[in-house]
Motif scaffolding. Structure first.
Motif, PDB file in Angstrom:
ATOM      1  N   GLY A   7      87.317 -18.005 118.618  1.00 41.66           N
ATOM      2  CA  GLY A   7      85.936 -17.646 118.909  1.00 41.66           C
ATOM      3  C   GLY A   7      85.243 -16.881 117.817  1.00 41.66           C
ATOM      4  N   GLY A   8      85.523 -15.609 117.726  1.00 39.16           N
ATOM      5  CA  GLY A   8      84.815 -14.803 116.750  1.00 39.16           C
ATOM      6  C   GLY A   8      85.185 -13.352 116.826  1.00 39.16           C
ATOM      7  N   TRP A  17      77.034  -3.984 122.699  1.00 36.82           N
ATOM      8  CA  TRP A  17      77.939  -4.875 121.995  1.00 36.82           C
ATOM      9  C   TRP A  17      77.195  -5.820 121.064  1.00 36.82           C
ATOM     10  CZ3 TRP A  17      77.459 -10.135 122.694  1.00 36.82           C
ATOM     11  CH2 TRP A  17      76.711 -10.540 123.789  1.00 36.82           C
ATOM     12  N   ARG A  18      77.966  -6.359 120.140  1.00 39.64           N
ATOM     13  CA  ARG A  18      77.467  -7.348 119.195  1.00 39.64           C
ATOM     14  C   ARG A  18      78.611  -8.304 118.907  1.00 39.64           C
ATOM     15  NH1 ARG A  18      73.529  -7.860 114.705  1.00 39.64           N
ATOM     16  NH2 ARG A  18      73.691 -10.096 114.417  1.00 39.64           N
ATOM     17  N   ALA A  19      78.327  -9.592 118.789  1.00 36.65           N
ATOM     18  CA  ALA A  19      79.378 -10.578 118.540  1.00 36.65           C
ATOM     19  C   ALA A  19      78.953 -11.537 117.439  1.00 36.65           C
ATOM     20  CB  ALA A  19      79.678 -11.356 119.819  1.00 36.65           C
ATOM     21  N   TRP A  20      79.929 -12.025 116.707  1.00 35.24           N
ATOM     22  CA  TRP A  20      79.721 -12.996 115.641  1.00 35.24           C
ATOM     23  C   TRP A  20      80.723 -14.128 115.831  1.00 35.24           C
ATOM     24  CZ3 TRP A  20      79.909  -7.768 114.997  1.00 35.24           C
ATOM     25  CH2 TRP A  20      78.792  -7.156 114.442  1.00 35.24           C
ATOM     26  N   ARG A  21      80.275 -15.342 115.667  1.00 36.44           N
ATOM     27  CA  ARG A  21      81.147 -16.510 115.784  1.00 36.44           C
ATOM     28  C   ARG A  21      81.798 -16.780 114.437  1.00 36.44           C
ATOM     29  NH1 ARG A  21      78.465 -21.257 118.802  1.00 36.44           N
ATOM     30  NH2 ARG A  21      78.749 -19.698 120.405  1.00 36.44           N
ATOM     31  N   LEU A  22      83.080 -17.097 114.464  1.00 39.51           N
ATOM     32  CA  LEU A  22      83.774 -17.510 113.251  1.00 39.51           C
ATOM     33  C   LEU A  22      83.427 -18.967 112.977  1.00 39.51           C
ATOM     34  CD1 LEU A  22      87.257 -15.895 113.941  1.00 39.51           C
ATOM     35  CD2 LEU A  22      85.599 -15.173 112.217  1.00 39.51           C
ATOM     36  N   VAL A  23      83.062 -19.270 111.758  1.00 40.40           N
ATOM     37  CA  VAL A  23      82.665 -20.635 111.403  1.00 40.40           C
ATOM     38  C   VAL A  23      83.903 -21.516 111.256  1.00 40.40           C
ATOM     39  CG1 VAL A  23      80.533 -19.881 110.275  1.00 40.40           C
ATOM     40  CG2 VAL A  23      82.605 -20.156 108.929  1.00 40.40           C
ATOM     41  N   GLY A  25      86.746 -23.578 109.776  1.00 40.72           N
ATOM     42  CA  GLY A  25      87.390 -23.461 108.469  1.00 40.72           C
ATOM     43  C   GLY A  25      87.605 -22.036 108.004  1.00 40.72           C
ATOM     44  N   TRP A  26      87.266 -21.056 108.834  1.00 36.17           N
ATOM     45  CA  TRP A  26      87.422 -19.649 108.431  1.00 36.17           C
ATOM     46  C   TRP A  26      88.870 -19.321 108.093  1.00 36.17           C
ATOM     47  CZ3 TRP A  26      90.736 -16.280 110.738  1.00 36.17           C
ATOM     48  CH2 TRP A  26      91.254 -16.654 111.978  1.00 36.17           C
ATOM     49  N   ASN A  27      89.818 -20.047 108.699  1.00 38.14           N
ATOM     50  CA  ASN A  27      91.231 -19.709 108.520  1.00 38.14           C
ATOM     51  C   ASN A  27      91.909 -20.497 107.404  1.00 38.14           C
ATOM     52  OD1 ASN A  27      90.994 -22.066 109.940  1.00 38.14           O
ATOM     53  ND2 ASN A  27      92.610 -21.619 111.399  1.00 38.14           N
ATOM     54  N   LYS A  28      91.139 -20.974 106.452  1.00 35.13           N
ATOM     55  CA  LYS A  28      91.716 -21.633 105.277  1.00 35.13           C
ATOM     56  C   LYS A  28      92.023 -20.581 104.216  1.00 35.13           C
ATOM     57  CE  LYS A  28      89.518 -26.021 106.085  1.00 35.13           C
ATOM     58  NZ  LYS A  28      88.568 -27.013 105.653  1.00 35.13           N
ATOM     59  N   ASP A  29      92.676 -21.000 103.162  1.00 31.61           N
ATOM     60  CA  ASP A  29      93.000 -20.124 102.026  1.00 31.61           C
ATOM     61  C   ASP A  29      93.842 -18.931 102.445  1.00 31.61           C
ATOM     62  OD1 ASP A  29      91.509 -21.783 100.308  1.00 31.61           O
ATOM     63  OD2 ASP A  29      89.663 -20.709 100.798  1.00 31.61           O
ATOM     64  N   GLY A  30      94.736 -19.131 103.419  1.00 30.02           N
ATOM     65  CA  GLY A  30      95.656 -18.068 103.827  1.00 30.02           C
ATOM     66  C   GLY A  30      95.090 -17.072 104.812  1.00 30.02           C
ATOM     67  N   ARG A  31      93.851 -17.240 105.247  1.00 29.51           N
ATOM     68  CA  ARG A  31      93.287 -16.328 106.243  1.00 29.51           C
ATOM     69  C   ARG A  31      93.910 -16.619 107.602  1.00 29.51           C
ATOM     70  NH1 ARG A  31      87.961 -18.086 104.145  1.00 29.51           N
ATOM     71  NH2 ARG A  31      87.519 -16.732 102.396  1.00 29.51           N
ATOM     72  N   GLU A  32      94.088 -15.557 108.398  1.00 28.09           N
ATOM     73  CA  GLU A  32      94.632 -15.688 109.735  1.00 28.09           C
ATOM     74  C   GLU A  32      94.002 -14.640 110.620  1.00 28.09           C
ATOM     75  OE1 GLU A  32      96.917 -12.799 109.923  1.00 28.09           O
ATOM     76  OE2 GLU A  32      98.205 -13.078 108.221  1.00 28.09           O
ATOM     77  N   ILE A  33      94.494 -14.483 111.832  1.00 27.17           N
ATOM     78  CA  ILE A  33      93.860 -13.593 112.792  1.00 27.17           C
ATOM     79  C   ILE A  33      93.800 -12.149 112.270  1.00 27.17           C
ATOM     80  CG2 ILE A  33      95.957 -13.145 114.127  1.00 27.17           C
ATOM     81  CD1 ILE A  33      92.342 -13.593 115.481  1.00 27.17           C
ATOM     82  N   GLY A  34      94.778 -11.723 111.486  1.00 31.26           N
ATOM     83  CA  GLY A  34      94.741 -10.374 110.915  1.00 31.26           C
ATOM     84  C   GLY A  34      93.531 -10.173 110.014  1.00 31.26           C
ATOM     85  N   TRP A  35      93.164 -11.205 109.276  1.00 35.39           N
ATOM     86  CA  TRP A  35      91.973 -11.146 108.421  1.00 35.39           C
ATOM     87  C   TRP A  35      90.724 -11.001 109.276  1.00 35.39           C
ATOM     88  CZ3 TRP A  35      87.639 -14.236 108.187  1.00 35.39           C
ATOM     89  CH2 TRP A  35      86.805 -14.034 107.092  1.00 35.39           C
ATOM     90  N   ALA A  36      90.653 -11.795 110.360  1.00 36.09           N
ATOM     91  CA  ALA A  36      89.496 -11.729 111.255  1.00 36.09           C
ATOM     92  C   ALA A  36      89.409 -10.358 111.936  1.00 36.09           C
ATOM     93  CB  ALA A  36      89.564 -12.843 112.296  1.00 36.09           C
ATOM     94  N   GLU A  37      90.554  -9.791 112.306  1.00 35.41           N
ATOM     95  CA  GLU A  37      90.575  -8.458 112.917  1.00 35.41           C
ATOM     96  C   GLU A  37      90.063  -7.413 111.918  1.00 35.41           C
ATOM     97  OE1 GLU A  37      91.385  -7.342 115.932  1.00 35.41           O
ATOM     98  OE2 GLU A  37      92.390  -9.042 116.865  1.00 35.41           O
TER      99      GLU A  37
END
Length: 64
Positions: A7-8, A17-23, A25-37
């Motif tokens: 989700g985001g 509150w405020r929310a942003w959606r992950l686009v 392909g966000w998890n390419k180039d080694g990105r994972e949930i830790g990066w999003a956190e």
């Protein structure tokens, strides 16, 4: 602050509150949930700093 891989990011400050959606392909180039956190936590800190007097104390929480 919190992130969901499907989700985001979202932050909550004093009931607001405020929310942003992950686009796609966000998890390419080694990105994972830790990066999003980490991104969500940065958004939280930036929002607190932009909306508060620097003389006030505040505490921020993330779920990682």
């Amino acid at each position: 602050s919190d992130a969901r891989s499907g989700g985001g990011n979202a932050i909550v400050i004093d009931g607001y509150w405020r929310a942003w959606r992950l686009v796609p392909g966000w998890n390419k180039d080694g990105r994972e949930i830790g990066w999003a956190e980490a991104l969500g936590f940065e958004l939280l800190v930036r929002t607190v700093l932009a909306t508060n007097d620097y003389l006030q104390r505040f505490r921020v929480y993330g779920d990682n």
